[in-house]
Design a protein around this motif. Structure first.
Motif, PDB file in Angstrom:
ATOM      1  N   GLY A   1      -5.832   2.575  -4.768  1.00 25.96           N
ATOM      2  CA  GLY A   1      -5.101   2.688  -2.258  1.00 25.96           C
ATOM      3  C   GLY A   1      -6.144   2.157  -2.167  1.00 25.96           C
ATOM      4  N   GLY A   2      -5.675   1.111  -1.649  1.00 25.94           N
ATOM      5  CA  GLY A   2      -5.909   0.804  -0.937  1.00 25.94           C
ATOM      6  C   GLY A   2      -6.518   0.407   0.004  1.00 25.94           C
ATOM      7  N   GLU A   3      -6.432   1.302   1.087  1.00 27.61           N
ATOM      8  CA  GLU A   3      -7.218   1.478   2.815  1.00 27.61           C
ATOM      9  C   GLU A   3      -7.439   2.846   2.200  1.00 27.61           C
ATOM     10  OE1 GLU A   3      -5.827   1.078   5.877  1.00 27.61           O
ATOM     11  OE2 GLU A   3      -4.193  -0.536   5.494  1.00 27.61           O
ATOM     12  N   ASP A   4      -7.435   3.547   1.288  1.00 24.31           N
ATOM     13  CA  ASP A   4      -8.643   4.564   1.206  1.00 24.31           C
ATOM     14  C   ASP A   4      -9.772   3.895   0.415  1.00 24.31           C
ATOM     15  OD1 ASP A   4      -8.052   7.102   1.605  1.00 24.31           O
ATOM     16  OD2 ASP A   4      -5.939   6.776   1.135  1.00 24.31           O
ATOM     17  N   LEU A   5      -9.885   2.850  -0.177  1.00 23.04           N
ATOM     18  CA  LEU A   5     -10.482   2.230  -1.421  1.00 23.04           C
ATOM     19  C   LEU A   5     -11.602   1.305  -0.087  1.00 23.04           C
ATOM     20  CD1 LEU A   5     -11.966   1.380  -3.753  1.00 23.04           C
ATOM     21  CD2 LEU A   5      -9.523  -0.527  -3.825  1.00 23.04           C
ATOM     22  N   ALA A   6     -10.837   1.010   1.115  1.00 20.86           N
ATOM     23  CA  ALA A   6     -11.731  -0.001   1.519  1.00 20.86           C
ATOM     24  C   ALA A   6     -12.438   0.995   3.031  1.00 20.86           C
ATOM     25  CB  ALA A   6     -10.732  -0.775   3.063  1.00 20.86           C
ATOM     26  N   THR A   7     -11.632   2.135   2.685  1.00 21.57           N
ATOM     27  CA  THR A   7     -12.534   3.410   3.887  1.00 21.57           C
ATOM     28  C   THR A   7     -14.395   3.622   3.288  1.00 21.57           C
ATOM     29  OG1 THR A   7     -10.447   3.549   5.252  1.00 21.57           O
ATOM     30  CG2 THR A   7     -12.087   5.157   5.360  1.00 21.57           C
ATOM     31  N   SER A   8     -13.747   4.077   2.013  1.00 21.03           N
ATOM     32  CA  SER A   8     -14.798   4.652   0.746  1.00 21.03           C
ATOM     33  C   SER A   8     -16.076   3.506   1.446  1.00 21.03           C
ATOM     34  CB  SER A   8     -14.368   4.315   0.020  1.00 21.03           C
ATOM     35  OG  SER A   8     -13.849   4.038  -1.258  1.00 21.03           O
ATOM     36  N   MET A   9     -15.261   1.371   1.178  1.00 22.16           N
ATOM     37  CA  MET A   9     -17.025   0.954   1.688  1.00 22.16           C
ATOM     38  C   MET A   9     -17.423   0.970   2.939  1.00 22.16           C
ATOM     39  SD  MET A   9     -15.836  -1.133  -1.966  1.00 22.16           S
ATOM     40  CE  MET A   9     -14.011  -1.661  -1.350  1.00 22.16           C
ATOM     41  N   GLY A  10     -16.347   1.598   3.507  1.00 24.35           N
ATOM     42  CA  GLY A  10     -17.293   1.283   5.074  1.00 24.35           C
ATOM     43  C   GLY A  10     -16.332  -0.576   5.064  1.00 24.35           C
ATOM     44  N   ALA A  11     -14.799  -1.338   4.589  1.00 24.64           N
ATOM     45  CA  ALA A  11     -14.563  -2.160   4.688  1.00 24.64           C
ATOM     46  C   ALA A  11     -13.478  -2.038   5.275  1.00 24.64           C
ATOM     47  CB  ALA A  11     -15.076  -2.654   2.898  1.00 24.64           C
ATOM     48  N   ARG A  12     -12.583  -3.181   5.480  1.00 20.45           N
ATOM     49  CA  ARG A  12     -11.228  -3.620   6.116  1.00 20.45           C
ATOM     50  C   ARG A  12     -10.793  -3.950   5.001  1.00 20.45           C
ATOM     51  NH1 ARG A  12     -10.290  -7.782   8.823  1.00 20.45           N
ATOM     52  NH2 ARG A  12      -8.989  -7.445   9.960  1.00 20.45           N
ATOM     53  N   PRO A  13      -9.543  -3.559   4.189  1.00 19.88           N
ATOM     54  CA  PRO A  13      -8.453  -3.059   4.280  1.00 19.88           C
ATOM     55  C   PRO A  13      -7.808  -4.919   3.860  1.00 19.88           C
ATOM     56  CG  PRO A  13      -7.226  -2.316   4.924  1.00 19.88           C
ATOM     57  CD  PRO A  13      -8.432  -2.181   5.837  1.00 19.88           C
TER      58      PRO A  13
ATOM     59  N   THR B   1      -0.256  -1.571   1.754  1.00 18.66           N
ATOM     60  CA  THR B   1       1.386  -1.563   1.353  1.00 18.66           C
ATOM     61  C   THR B   1       1.836  -0.915   3.474  1.00 18.66           C
ATOM     62  OG1 THR B   1       0.339   0.609   0.675  1.00 18.66           O
ATOM     63  CG2 THR B   1       0.789  -0.534  -0.797  1.00 18.66           C
ATOM     64  N   VAL B   2       0.534  -0.692   4.068  1.00 14.68           N
ATOM     65  CA  VAL B   2       0.414  -0.475   5.450  1.00 14.68           C
ATOM     66  C   VAL B   2       1.398  -1.232   6.706  1.00 14.68           C
ATOM     67  CG1 VAL B   2      -0.416   0.784   7.651  1.00 14.68           C
ATOM     68  CG2 VAL B   2      -1.776   1.415   5.556  1.00 14.68           C
ATOM     69  N   ASP B   3       1.267  -2.582   6.160  1.00 11.66           N
ATOM     70  CA  ASP B   3       1.783  -3.655   6.519  1.00 11.66           C
ATOM     71  C   ASP B   3       2.861  -4.231   6.312  1.00 11.66           C
ATOM     72  OD1 ASP B   3       1.990  -5.981   8.432  1.00 11.66           O
ATOM     73  OD2 ASP B   3       0.648  -7.163   7.990  1.00 11.66           O
ATOM     74  N   TYR B   4       3.738  -3.359   6.045  1.00 10.04           N
ATOM     75  CA  TYR B   4       5.530  -4.252   6.000  1.00 10.04           C
ATOM     76  C   TYR B   4       5.889  -5.046   6.972  1.00 10.04           C
ATOM     77  CZ  TYR B   4       6.336   0.298   8.766  1.00 10.04           C
ATOM     78  OH  TYR B   4       6.770   0.589  10.171  1.00 10.04           O
ATOM     79  N   THR B   5       5.727  -5.668   8.200  1.00 10.68           N
ATOM     80  CA  THR B   5       5.830  -5.748   8.806  1.00 10.68           C
ATOM     81  C   THR B   5       6.543  -7.693   9.079  1.00 10.68           C
ATOM     82  OG1 THR B   5       4.235  -6.812  10.264  1.00 10.68           O
ATOM     83  CG2 THR B   5       5.515  -4.049  11.009  1.00 10.68           C
ATOM     84  N   ASP B   6       5.911  -7.880   7.464  1.00  5.51           N
ATOM     85  CA  ASP B   6       5.506  -9.593   7.261  1.00  5.51           C
ATOM     86  C   ASP B   6       6.621 -10.436   6.197  1.00  5.51           C
ATOM     87  OD1 ASP B   6       5.189 -12.994   7.579  1.00  5.51           O
ATOM     88  OD2 ASP B   6       3.198 -12.543   8.293  1.00  5.51           O
ATOM     89  N   PRO B   7       7.867 -10.303   5.984  1.00  2.00           N
ATOM     90  CA  PRO B   7       8.494 -10.185   4.364  1.00  2.00           C
ATOM     91  C   PRO B   7       8.076 -11.377   3.399  1.00  2.00           C
ATOM     92  CG  PRO B   7       9.384 -10.766   6.554  1.00  2.00           C
ATOM     93  CD  PRO B   7       8.456 -10.100   7.137  1.00  2.00           C
TER      94      PRO B   7
ATOM     95  N   SER C   1       4.030  -0.536  -4.958  1.00  2.00           N
ATOM     96  CA  SER C   1       4.477   0.858  -4.011  1.00  2.00           C
ATOM     97  C   SER C   1       4.644  -0.304  -2.655  1.00  2.00           C
ATOM     98  CB  SER C   1       3.155   1.691  -4.036  1.00  2.00           C
ATOM     99  OG  SER C   1       1.978   1.147  -3.506  1.00  2.00           O
ATOM    100  N   CYS C   2       5.757   0.585  -1.831  1.00  2.00           N
ATOM    101  CA  CYS C   2       5.459  -0.016  -0.708  1.00  2.00           C
ATOM    102  C   CYS C   2       6.215   1.348  -0.113  1.00  2.00           C
ATOM    103  CB  CYS C   2       7.135  -0.782  -0.286  1.00  2.00           C
ATOM    104  SG  CYS C   2       8.247  -0.477  -1.054  1.00  2.00           S
ATOM    105  N   ILE C   3       5.977   1.182   1.894  1.00  2.00           N
ATOM    106  CA  ILE C   3       6.687   2.602   2.642  1.00  2.00           C
ATOM    107  C   ILE C   3       7.577   2.685   3.158  1.00  2.00           C
ATOM    108  CG2 ILE C   3       3.983   3.521   2.670  1.00  2.00           C
ATOM    109  CD1 ILE C   3       3.494   2.303   5.772  1.00  2.00           C
ATOM    110  N   HIS C   4       8.240   1.305   3.187  1.00  2.00           N
ATOM    111  CA  HIS C   4       9.529   1.259   4.648  1.00  2.00           C
ATOM    112  C   HIS C   4      10.509   0.514   3.473  1.00  2.00           C
ATOM    113  CE1 HIS C   4      12.181  -0.277   7.097  1.00  2.00           C
ATOM    114  NE2 HIS C   4      11.169  -0.017   8.224  1.00  2.00           N
ATOM    115  N   PRO C   5      11.481   1.093   3.200  1.00  2.00           N
ATOM    116  CA  PRO C   5      12.742   0.867   2.553  1.00  2.00           C
ATOM    117  C   PRO C   5      12.927  -1.259   2.530  1.00  2.00           C
ATOM    118  CG  PRO C   5      13.751   1.795   4.413  1.00  2.00           C
ATOM    119  CD  PRO C   5      12.067   2.031   4.437  1.00  2.00           C
ATOM    120  N   ALA C   6      12.526  -1.343   3.693  1.00  2.00           N
ATOM    121  CA  ALA C   6      13.188  -3.009   3.328  1.00  2.00           C
ATOM    122  C   ALA C   6      12.391  -3.827   2.870  1.00  2.00           C
ATOM    123  CB  ALA C   6      12.515  -3.104   5.204  1.00  2.00           C
ATOM    124  N   VAL C   7      10.635  -2.989   2.217  1.00  5.48           N
ATOM    125  CA  VAL C   7      10.285  -3.990   1.071  1.00  5.48           C
ATOM    126  C   VAL C   7      11.180  -3.813  -0.128  1.00  5.48           C
ATOM    127  CG1 VAL C   7       7.394  -4.015   0.726  1.00  5.48           C
ATOM    128  CG2 VAL C   7       8.498  -3.665   2.701  1.00  5.48           C
TER     129      VAL C   7
END
Length: 278
Positions: free
Chosen positions: A141-153, A183-189, A208-214
């Motif tokens: 889980g990239g977002e959570d993993l980075a957050t747990s380390m105080g880092a940017r994803p 996976t949050v940034d889905y705007t740059d194909p 995994s992805c959160i938007h069907p366009a991906v």
């Protein structure tokens, strides 16, 4: 192949109705982060209708809270194929969940587990988690993993921990899902396509992805290209001919071919589902 896994909130019928038509190899009905606390019980109760409505390969992301066992039981009763298990920090929870679900499954196939590793504690337990019961694959889980380390994803931040989880999965012989980006940034194909190809070069099986366009980008990025399939067919055919002549190593198209390369070609053909076409 499971090249693409599309997250769909479990409390949005209008998204669930179309989820099975998006071309994803698997749909993840999300009961966790995408659903507010007030809607979690209703989303769980809706699984009985939403899982068969989506159809195909349906996974359910459950809540790693006091809701866990009830979420998991509802997914079993609804006919889901696998559970996405967030915030897994050790293998014990997999054994506990396995023991809880076995009596509920009756004659249906055992529901599989995909643990998500989302903090540093889970990261250092990745090898034991990968070898736990029912594990189909691992993901970070990239977002959570980075957050747990105080880092940017960023891709740079996520590369090493995602590789550690990936190597744990491969050592255990299970699937590995992910790319070196959130996976949050889905705007740059273009960037997603490049990331998918890079991840496939490292041996990741899908993402995994959160938007069907991906979804089509992942399906293309994690699938062998026609040129790769043609190369693999030539390698396997040439190897059969060379083996019949008593040779275990040979050259093809000006390149040296031996056992590891033949194995790579055979595996590539096996994931296309058409190895008999050689």
């Amino acid at each position: 192949m499971i090249r693409s896994l599309l997250y769909v909130p479990g409390n949005t019928p209008r998204f669930l109705e179309k989820a099975g038509q998006r071309g994803a190899d698997a749909v993840i009905i999300d009961l966790e982060d995408a659903v507010p606390e007030a809607g979690k019980t209703a989303a769980r109760e809706a699984l009985a209708g939403s899982v068969p409505m989506v159809g195909g390969r349906v996974f359910v992301r459950v809540n790693m809270t006091e809701r866990l066992f009830e979420d998991a039981a509802a997914a079993v009763r609804a006919g889901a194929e696998a559970l996405y298990l967030p915030k897994v920090r050790g293998v014990d929870v997999l054994h506990d969940l396995d023991a809880h679900l076995t009596p509920l499954e009756g004659g249906r196939p055992s529901i599989a587990f995909v643990p998500l590793i989302e903090d540093a504690e889970g990261l250092f337990e990745a090898r034991s988690i990968a070898k736990g019961p029912r594990v189909l694959g691992l993901s970070a889980g990239g977002e959570d993993l980075a957050t747990s380390m105080g880092a940017r994803p960023t891709a740079e931040v996520l590369r090493m921990p995602k590789l550690m989880i990936h190597y744990a999965a491969k050592a255990a012989g299970v699937l590995s899902f992910g790319m070196f980006r959130s996976t949050v940034d889905y705007t740059d194909p273009v960037a997603i396509r490049d990331a998918a190809r890079e991840a496939r070069d490292f041996g990741f099986d899908g993402a995994s992805c959160i938007h069907p366009a991906v979804v089509p980008i992942l399906n293309e990025g994690f699938a062998p290209t026609p040129e790769e399939v043609a190369w693999a067919r030539r390698v396997v055919a040439a190897n059969a001919a060379q083996a019949a002549a008593g040779r275990g190593a040979f050259t093809l198209d000006g390149k040296f071919i031996d056992a590891p390369i033949v194995t790579r070609a055979e595996r590539l053909l096996s994931v296309t589902g058409r190895p008999s076409d050689v």
